[in-house]
Structures are given as C-alpha cells and as structure tokens.
Write an enzyme that holds these catalytic residues in place. Structure first.
Site, PDB file in Angstrom:
ATOM      1  N   ASP A   1      -5.922   6.248   3.637  1.00  0.00           N
ATOM      2  CA  ASP A   1      -5.167   4.565   3.242  1.00  0.00           C
ATOM      3  C   ASP A   1      -6.150   4.104   2.320  1.00  0.00           C
ATOM      4  O   ASP A   1      -7.333   4.664   1.993  1.00  0.00           O
ATOM      5  CB  ASP A   1      -5.241   4.040   4.479  1.00  0.00           C
ATOM      6  CG  ASP A   1      -4.870   2.543   4.290  1.00  0.00           C
ATOM      7  OD1 ASP A   1      -4.109   2.271   3.595  1.00  0.00           O
ATOM      8  OD2 ASP A   1      -5.697   1.732   4.720  1.00  0.00           O
ATOM      9  N   LEU A   2      -5.802   3.370   1.593  1.00  0.00           N
ATOM     10  CA  LEU A   2      -6.568   2.624   0.420  1.00  0.00           C
ATOM     11  C   LEU A   2      -7.193   1.557   0.917  1.00  0.00           C
ATOM     12  O   LEU A   2      -8.319   1.456   0.910  1.00  0.00           O
ATOM     13  CB  LEU A   2      -5.581   2.228  -0.781  1.00  0.00           C
ATOM     14  CG  LEU A   2      -6.340   1.996  -2.160  1.00  0.00           C
ATOM     15  CD1 LEU A   2      -7.401   2.746  -2.767  1.00  0.00           C
ATOM     16  CD2 LEU A   2      -5.285   1.444  -3.004  1.00  0.00           C
ATOM     17  N   ASP A   3      -6.532   0.438   0.951  1.00  0.00           N
ATOM     18  CA  ASP A   3      -7.226  -1.006   1.226  1.00  0.00           C
ATOM     19  C   ASP A   3      -7.789  -1.037   2.698  1.00  0.00           C
ATOM     20  O   ASP A   3      -7.249  -0.663   3.797  1.00  0.00           O
ATOM     21  CB  ASP A   3      -6.032  -2.085   1.208  1.00  0.00           C
ATOM     22  CG  ASP A   3      -5.576  -2.138   0.039  1.00  0.00           C
ATOM     23  OD1 ASP A   3      -6.117  -2.283  -1.260  1.00  0.00           O
ATOM     24  OD2 ASP A   3      -4.176  -2.502   0.004  1.00  0.00           O
TER      25      ASP A   3
ATOM     26  N   THR B   1     -10.348  -4.261  -0.443  1.00  0.00           N
ATOM     27  CA  THR B   1      -9.480  -5.431  -1.177  1.00  0.00           C
ATOM     28  C   THR B   1      -8.729  -6.296  -0.134  1.00  0.00           C
ATOM     29  O   THR B   1      -8.421  -7.435  -0.771  1.00  0.00           O
ATOM     30  CB  THR B   1      -8.076  -4.566  -1.764  1.00  0.00           C
ATOM     31  OG1 THR B   1      -7.938  -3.572  -0.903  1.00  0.00           O
ATOM     32  CG2 THR B   1      -8.601  -4.087  -3.159  1.00  0.00           C
TER      33      THR B   1
ATOM     34  N   LYS C   1      -3.018  -6.627   7.486  1.00  0.00           N
ATOM     35  CA  LYS C   1      -3.383  -5.271   7.123  1.00  0.00           C
ATOM     36  C   LYS C   1      -2.595  -4.265   7.376  1.00  0.00           C
ATOM     37  O   LYS C   1      -2.109  -4.015   8.256  1.00  0.00           O
ATOM     38  CB  LYS C   1      -4.919  -4.683   7.860  1.00  0.00           C
ATOM     39  CG  LYS C   1      -6.009  -5.643   7.286  1.00  0.00           C
ATOM     40  CD  LYS C   1      -7.523  -5.290   7.889  1.00  0.00           C
ATOM     41  CE  LYS C   1      -8.621  -6.153   7.474  1.00  0.00           C
ATOM     42  NZ  LYS C   1      -9.889  -5.766   7.955  1.00  0.00           N
ATOM     43  N   GLY C   2      -2.362  -3.480   6.295  1.00  0.00           N
ATOM     44  CA  GLY C   2      -1.346  -2.375   6.263  1.00  0.00           C
ATOM     45  C   GLY C   2      -0.081  -2.714   6.274  1.00  0.00           C
ATOM     46  O   GLY C   2       1.170  -2.083   6.219  1.00  0.00           O
TER      47      GLY C   2
ATOM     48  N   SER D   1      -0.637   4.610   0.954  1.00  0.00           N
ATOM     49  CA  SER D   1      -0.761   3.411   1.205  1.00  0.00           C
ATOM     50  C   SER D   1       0.222   2.473   0.807  1.00  0.00           C
ATOM     51  O   SER D   1       1.490   2.847   0.478  1.00  0.00           O
ATOM     52  CB  SER D   1      -1.815   3.104  -0.436  1.00  0.00           C
ATOM     53  OG  SER D   1      -1.832   1.730  -0.471  1.00  0.00           O
ATOM     54  N   ALA D   2       0.276   1.441   1.580  1.00  0.00           N
ATOM     55  CA  ALA D   2       1.542   0.337   1.294  1.00  0.00           C
ATOM     56  C   ALA D   2       1.622  -0.577   0.299  1.00  0.00           C
ATOM     57  O   ALA D   2       2.338  -1.199  -0.024  1.00  0.00           O
ATOM     58  CB  ALA D   2       1.491  -0.604   2.526  1.00  0.00           C
TER      59      ALA D   2
ATOM     60  N   ASN E   1       0.221  -1.554  -5.711  1.00  0.00           N
ATOM     61  CA  ASN E   1      -0.909  -1.662  -6.624  1.00  0.00           C
ATOM     62  C   ASN E   1      -1.886  -0.305  -6.507  1.00  0.00           C
ATOM     63  O   ASN E   1      -2.987  -0.127  -7.245  1.00  0.00           O
ATOM     64  CB  ASN E   1      -1.754  -2.755  -6.695  1.00  0.00           C
ATOM     65  CG  ASN E   1      -0.949  -3.916  -6.915  1.00  0.00           C
ATOM     66  OD1 ASN E   1      -0.357  -4.033  -8.113  1.00  0.00           O
ATOM     67  ND2 ASN E   1      -0.811  -4.877  -6.259  1.00  0.00           N
TER      68      ASN E   1
ATOM     69  N   LYS F   1       4.613   0.944   7.328  1.00  0.00           N
ATOM     70  CA  LYS F   1       3.664   1.420   8.621  1.00  0.00           C
ATOM     71  C   LYS F   1       4.035   0.164   9.588  1.00  0.00           C
ATOM     72  O   LYS F   1       4.260  -0.831   9.115  1.00  0.00           O
ATOM     73  CB  LYS F   1       2.174   1.403   8.340  1.00  0.00           C
ATOM     74  CG  LYS F   1       1.787   2.324   7.200  1.00  0.00           C
ATOM     75  CD  LYS F   1       0.385   2.166   6.708  1.00  0.00           C
ATOM     76  CE  LYS F   1       0.207   2.997   5.645  1.00  0.00           C
ATOM     77  NZ  LYS F   1      -1.142   2.687   4.936  1.00  0.00           N
TER      78      LYS F   1
ATOM     79  N   GLU G   1      -7.590   5.523   8.487  1.00  0.00           N
ATOM     80  CA  GLU G   1      -6.884   4.368   8.552  1.00  0.00           C
ATOM     81  C   GLU G   1      -7.886   3.278   9.102  1.00  0.00           C
ATOM     82  O   GLU G   1      -8.386   3.383   9.911  1.00  0.00           O
ATOM     83  CB  GLU G   1      -5.398   4.408   9.532  1.00  0.00           C
ATOM     84  CG  GLU G   1      -4.339   4.660   8.620  1.00  0.00           C
ATOM     85  CD  GLU G   1      -3.811   3.244   7.999  1.00  0.00           C
ATOM     86  OE1 GLU G   1      -4.671   1.999   8.023  1.00  0.00           O
ATOM     87  OE2 GLU G   1      -2.887   3.388   6.974  1.00  0.00           O
ATOM     88  N   ASP G   2      -7.648   2.221   8.396  1.00  0.00           N
ATOM     89  CA  ASP G   2      -8.400   0.869   8.966  1.00  0.00           C
ATOM     90  C   ASP G   2      -7.385  -0.064   9.661  1.00  0.00           C
ATOM     91  O   ASP G   2      -7.985  -0.933  10.548  1.00  0.00           O
ATOM     92  CB  ASP G   2      -9.116   0.022   7.921  1.00  0.00           C
ATOM     93  CG  ASP G   2      -8.100  -0.564   6.944  1.00  0.00           C
ATOM     94  OD1 ASP G   2      -7.038  -0.187   6.705  1.00  0.00           O
ATOM     95  OD2 ASP G   2      -8.106  -1.842   6.758  1.00  0.00           O
TER      96      ASP G   2
END
Ligand code: BG6
Ligand code: MG
Length: 230
Positions: free
Chosen positions: A18-20, A26, A54-55, A124-125, A128, A155, A179-180
């Site tokens: 996952d990114l963020d 972010t 988140k997500g 990622s969702a 960007n 998600k 994943e966070d």
C-alpha cells in the site's frame, strides 16, 4: 518482460505495498486538505475522525466527511468538491521528497528487489500514487502499480490486489501485502494473500503479522515470521 528466473508461475512471488501510511505518511496532508474543505463548508472534524478515511477512496472519503458535517450535495457539486480538495492536497504532495519515505522502507525494497523470484507491486486507492512515487524517487522499484483510477471497487474489495498479482503473473497465495488500514488488511485477506499490518495490533489484529513500522526488521525476518504462522 519476464526474466528467466521468473518463469514458473507456481514459484513466482510478490510483495504488494500500500502507499499512504506504508511507504509515505501522506495521511497528514489528506487531513489538512479535507479539513480545509470542511472548514470552507462551515464545519470541522478531528484527527481521530481522519483515521476512518485511511484506505478509503476520494469520493467515499468526501461522502463520509459530508455525513459528519450533516451535509449533502448533488453529484456535480461533489465532483467539484473532490477537485478542490485534490488541488489543495497536490500543493503539499508537490513539495514531497525522499526525506518523507518512512523508516527502512528503501532497505526493504532493496532486499526484495535482490530476490530474483520476487516482484514488487503497489496496491493503492490513491489516484495520485504514481505522482507520489515519482516525487519521492521510488517508482523504479515497482514492477506494477495499481492506483485508484484502475479499480471499480475500493478496499476492502480485493480487486486492486488481485489485479496487481495477475499483472505480475503471481498467484494470490504467493503474495505478501503490506497495509496500514484495517480495510486494506481485509482486502488482502479477501484476496487470499498474506497480510502484514503496519501499525497497531489493536487496529490490524486480523493480519497474519503486525509490525509498528519497518524500522527494526529485514525482509528475511518478515518471510520467516509469515512461514511460522501458516
Ligand atoms: C488512500 C488513502 O491511499 O488513498 C485515503 O489512505 C485516500 O486516505 C485515498 O482518500 C484516495 O487518495 P487520492 O490521492 O486519490 O485522493
Ligand atoms: Mg494506507
């Protein structure tokens, strides 16, 4: 092009990040930009409320925030509001650099990259996602990137992770997702992948393994711990 060490689908493996909140923090910029929008509409929300975003996709986040403010708008106005929020968010993103990569992430990416039977994907969702990876100089590590513009179902639906796996020619059961967000862990489990939660046991306890961050580990250790839980 798949190289000679990566031609047996049964043996192929992948890490899907996952990114963020996993690679970069972010959430703080999403919070500022959404809060600015809420304030411009005459209400406020807290950092604790922000955890629930988140997500969550951009439009679903807006719908939740409007619900908190007791407001509703036409689809046309909602689209305008997401554009306004994203323009604000981008002013923060455009200032990001490699100093904002979370601890030890680069080391972990390098360790996975050295393994010839492993691919690296992003799930990622965020629409960007590519821009952020470019901004912090990490795009070169990724074999396939799934961002928020490539999925119909956000998600906890597994669509994004399954797309990343199939594009990298890896079976879902050979993928490790980092994943966070609780919704992201749910999506990884729904995809029948290994889920590593990055955050607290309290929020991410359903994952196969939970770590507060990557700072005190190596990829070898993560693999060993996952093998021990199956
Ligand atoms: C997720 C974030 O990664 O992306 C959410 O956790 C965010 O908070 C979502 O709403 C969509 O991001 P973007 O960049 O497309 O607005
Ligand atoms: Mg996240």
């Amino acid at each position: 092009m798949i190289d000679s060490n990566f031609n047996n689908k049964e043996m192929n493996k992948a890490c899907i990040f996952d990114l963020d909140g996993v690679i970069v923090d972010t959430a703080k910029y999403h919070f500022v930009a959404w809060r600015n929008l809420a304030n411009s509409l005459g209400f406020d929300f807290t950092e604790k409320d922000n955890e629930k975003l988140k997500g969550v996709s951009r439009i679903d986040s807006l719908n939740l925030i409007l619900e908190w403010g007791g407001m509703n708008f036409s689809d046309k106005i909602k689209t305008d509001l997401t554009v306004q929020k994203n323009e604000d968010y981008l002013t923060y993103i455009q200032k990001m650099n490699e100093s904002e990569i979370l601890p030890n992430v680069v080391e972990i990416l390098k360790q996975v990259k050295k393994k010839s039977n492993y691919k690296i994907g992003l799930g990622s969702a965020s629409k960007n996602a590519k821009l952020i990876l470019e901004q912090v100089g990490l795009i070169k590590y990724f074999d396939f990137i799934v961002d928020g513009s490539m999925v119909t179902n956000g998600k906890p639906h597994p669509e994004g992770f399954l797309l990343a796996a199939s594009e990298m020619d890896v079976l879902p059961e050979n993928c490790i997702v980092f994943e966070d967000a609780p919704k992201g862990v749910e999506a990884a489990l729904a995809a029948k992948m290994f889920a590593v939660g990055i955050g607290s046991e309290e929020d991410l306890g359903d994952a196969h393994l939970v770590m507060s961050d990557f700072s005190k580990t190596t990829f070898e250790e993560i693999e060993e711990k996952l093998l021990a839980v199956v």
